[in-house]
Write a protein that holds these residues in place. Structure first.
Motif, PDB file in Angstrom:
ATOM      1  N   GLY A 171       0.831  -1.194   0.000  1.00  0.00           N
ATOM      2  CA  GLY A 171       0.000   0.000   0.000  1.00  0.00           C
ATOM      3  C   GLY A 171       0.864   1.241   0.000  1.00  0.00           C
ATOM      4  O   GLY A 171       2.096   1.173   0.035  1.00  0.00           O
ATOM      5  N   ALA A 173       1.143   5.213   1.801  1.00  0.00           N
ATOM      6  CA  ALA A 173       0.674   6.101   2.868  1.00  0.00           C
ATOM      7  C   ALA A 173       1.484   7.387   2.835  1.00  0.00           C
ATOM      8  O   ALA A 173       2.691   7.368   2.600  1.00  0.00           O
ATOM      9  CB  ALA A 173       0.830   5.434   4.233  1.00  0.00           C
ATOM     10  N   ILE A 201       2.810   8.433   9.855  1.00  0.00           N
ATOM     11  CA  ILE A 201       3.556   7.201   9.605  1.00  0.00           C
ATOM     12  C   ILE A 201       4.435   6.953  10.824  1.00  0.00           C
ATOM     13  O   ILE A 201       5.334   7.745  11.133  1.00  0.00           O
ATOM     14  CB  ILE A 201       4.416   7.326   8.335  1.00  0.00           C
ATOM     15  CG1 ILE A 201       3.519   7.542   7.107  1.00  0.00           C
ATOM     16  CG2 ILE A 201       5.281   6.078   8.155  1.00  0.00           C
ATOM     17  CD1 ILE A 201       4.291   7.865   5.841  1.00  0.00           C
ATOM     18  N   LEU A 230      -3.203   5.196  12.482  1.00  0.00           N
ATOM     19  CA  LEU A 230      -1.968   5.329  11.711  1.00  0.00           C
ATOM     20  C   LEU A 230      -2.237   5.441  10.215  1.00  0.00           C
ATOM     21  O   LEU A 230      -3.200   4.876   9.701  1.00  0.00           O
ATOM     22  CB  LEU A 230      -1.065   4.115  11.921  1.00  0.00           C
ATOM     23  CG  LEU A 230      -0.421   3.870  13.280  1.00  0.00           C
ATOM     24  CD1 LEU A 230       0.568   2.719  13.164  1.00  0.00           C
ATOM     25  CD2 LEU A 230       0.261   5.105  13.779  1.00  0.00           C
ATOM     26  N   ALA A 231      -1.323   6.134   9.529  1.00  0.00           N
ATOM     27  CA  ALA A 231      -1.329   6.107   8.070  1.00  0.00           C
ATOM     28  C   ALA A 231      -0.519   4.923   7.560  1.00  0.00           C
ATOM     29  O   ALA A 231      -0.834   4.337   6.519  1.00  0.00           O
ATOM     30  CB  ALA A 231      -0.760   7.411   7.518  1.00  0.00           C
ATOM     31  N   GLY A 232       0.557   4.569   8.283  1.00  0.00           N
ATOM     32  CA  GLY A 232       1.412   3.453   7.892  1.00  0.00           C
ATOM     33  C   GLY A 232       2.414   3.164   8.984  1.00  0.00           C
ATOM     34  O   GLY A 232       2.566   3.939   9.936  1.00  0.00           O
ATOM     35  N   TYR A 263      -5.436  -3.919  11.750  1.00  0.00           N
ATOM     36  CA  TYR A 263      -5.601  -2.669  11.016  1.00  0.00           C
ATOM     37  C   TYR A 263      -5.337  -2.912   9.530  1.00  0.00           C
ATOM     38  O   TYR A 263      -4.947  -4.011   9.130  1.00  0.00           O
ATOM     39  CB  TYR A 263      -4.646  -1.608  11.580  1.00  0.00           C
ATOM     40  CG  TYR A 263      -4.737  -1.487  13.088  1.00  0.00           C
ATOM     41  CD1 TYR A 263      -5.777  -0.787  13.692  1.00  0.00           C
ATOM     42  CD2 TYR A 263      -3.793  -2.116  13.909  1.00  0.00           C
ATOM     43  CE1 TYR A 263      -5.881  -0.695  15.075  1.00  0.00           C
ATOM     44  CE2 TYR A 263      -3.882  -2.022  15.297  1.00  0.00           C
ATOM     45  CZ  TYR A 263      -4.928  -1.318  15.879  1.00  0.00           C
ATOM     46  OH  TYR A 263      -5.031  -1.234  17.232  1.00  0.00           O
ATOM     47  N   ASP A 264      -5.528  -1.857   8.730  1.00  0.00           N
ATOM     48  CA  ASP A 264      -5.369  -2.044   7.278  1.00  0.00           C
ATOM     49  C   ASP A 264      -4.317  -1.128   6.671  1.00  0.00           C
ATOM     50  O   ASP A 264      -4.232  -0.993   5.452  1.00  0.00           O
ATOM     51  CB  ASP A 264      -6.711  -1.848   6.564  1.00  0.00           C
ATOM     52  CG  ASP A 264      -7.302  -0.453   6.775  1.00  0.00           C
ATOM     53  OD1 ASP A 264      -6.657   0.372   7.463  1.00  0.00           O
ATOM     54  OD2 ASP A 264      -8.409  -0.192   6.258  1.00  0.00           O
ATOM     55  N   TRP A 265      -3.484  -0.482   7.503  1.00  0.00           N
ATOM     56  CA  TRP A 265      -2.461   0.399   6.947  1.00  0.00           C
ATOM     57  C   TRP A 265      -1.266  -0.395   6.412  1.00  0.00           C
ATOM     58  O   TRP A 265      -1.001  -1.528   6.838  1.00  0.00           O
ATOM     59  CB  TRP A 265      -1.982   1.438   7.962  1.00  0.00           C
ATOM     60  CG  TRP A 265      -2.186   1.169   9.426  1.00  0.00           C
ATOM     61  CD1 TRP A 265      -3.132   1.720  10.236  1.00  0.00           C
ATOM     62  CD2 TRP A 265      -1.398   0.312  10.271  1.00  0.00           C
ATOM     63  NE1 TRP A 265      -2.995   1.264  11.529  1.00  0.00           N
ATOM     64  CE2 TRP A 265      -1.939   0.405  11.584  1.00  0.00           C
ATOM     65  CE3 TRP A 265      -0.303  -0.520  10.054  1.00  0.00           C
ATOM     66  CZ2 TRP A 265      -1.420  -0.310  12.666  1.00  0.00           C
ATOM     67  CZ3 TRP A 265       0.221  -1.236  11.125  1.00  0.00           C
ATOM     68  CH2 TRP A 265      -0.339  -1.132  12.411  1.00  0.00           C
TER      69      TRP A 265
END
Length: 302
Positions: A171, A173, A201, A230-232, A263-265
């Motif tokens: 992904g 971010a 991040i 979180l973003a990443g 989570y999905d980041w």
């Protein structure tokens, strides 16, 4: 763009200070760093905490606080390099006055125990540098780390990569960088030095911890909701990690993956950040882009 304030980048001829807010250190131990900083065109001054000693500390709490405060307040000092980590910075931070700093922000550089300062400054709205400290400038294999620090201090962009890893989550971010030593991030929770992770991040690293300690700290960040926004996630070095006689049963990265699954980041493992010679400089509070794909991970910092 980052919302936190960036101090002015350095230019040749400016004055910088070396101080020791944690463990004691001698001038001889930082001589290679002094030579390198002078080679960059900087004038180097030593704080009174260098060569001071109070048990394991670089002078008592008041001396170390007074020294750091002096460098914060002196308008001629354009960057403060924390000479080494160890333990002790958190004992000072609540007594520091950042009013003069706010009038003329300057770079603060360090990692490990200095994470508390990186986080505290970000909480106040200022960028700082998580990077190699003077005690480590001369270590074998650290040349790229020192060069990365020079680049960010003088305003040059940096880009770091990590190889593919089975637990990576692909992904992209974008967000401000936050993070540092996991132990210090954990113990900053609920204090005036706790910086928000939301939309940012997070990067983490650690040294000389037991596997179950790492699990306990990550569990706390998870249970307290700090990982939710979180973003990443950027995973750096986890060095000299220990296990019990009865094994914990997971590696460090497997422990991190266990919590990341909630989570999905995007997650990138194996970045050159932490307690190894290759410890690249990261600007805490600066906008960055994390890209994780089949050919590995990349972290680009403007």
């Amino acid at each position: 763009m980052s919302s936190s304030i960036a101090p002015p980048f350095l230019v040749a001829g400016q004055r910088v200070a070396l101080v020791a807010p944690a463990r004691k250190i001698s001038t001889a131990e930082i001589e290679p760093a002094m030579q390198m900083l002078r080679a960059w065109g900087l004038e180097v001054v030593l704080g009174e905490s260098i060569d001071a000693a109070h048990h394991q500390f670089a002078g008592d709490d008041d001396l170390r606080r007074r020294d750091f405060q002096h460098q914060l307040d002196d308008p001629a000092i354009r960057a403060i390099f924390c000479a080494r980590g160890g333990y002790g910075t958190a004992r000072l931070v609540d007594a520091l006055d950042f009013r003069h700093f706010a009038e003329q922000p300057k770079w603060v550089v360090g990692f490990s125990d200095i994470t508390v300062l990186n986080s505290h400054l970000l909480r106040l709205g200022y960028q700082s540098i998580h990077g190699v400290m003077p005690v480590l400038f001369g270590q074998a294999g650290g040349e790229a780390a020192v060069e990365s620090l020079r680049r960010v201090l003088f305003g040059e962009p940096v880009r770091y990569t990590a190889p593919p890893y089975p637990l990576n989550r692909p992904g992209t971010a974008t967000g401000e960088l936050v993070g540092g030593n996991l132990s210090l991030l954990h113990t900053s929770t609920g204090t005036s030095s706790q910086a928000s992770f939301v939309g940012r991040i997070l990067f983490i690293e650690d040294l000389d911890e037991y596997l179950y300690h790492l699990d306990r700290m990550l569990l706390h960040l998870h249970r307290s909701g700090q990982l939710a926004g979180l973003a990443g996630l950027v995973v750096g070095h986890f060095s000299e990690i220990k296990d019990n006689v009865v094994p914990f049963g997971q590696t460090v990265n497997e422990i991190i993956h266990h919590y990341a699954l909630h989570y999905d980041w995007p997650v990138g493992y194996g970045f050159p950040v932490g307690h190894e010679p290759d410890n690249r400089a990261l600007v805490v509070g600066r906008a960055a882009t994390l890209t994780v794909g089949p050919r590995g991970s990349e972290l680009a910092i403007g």
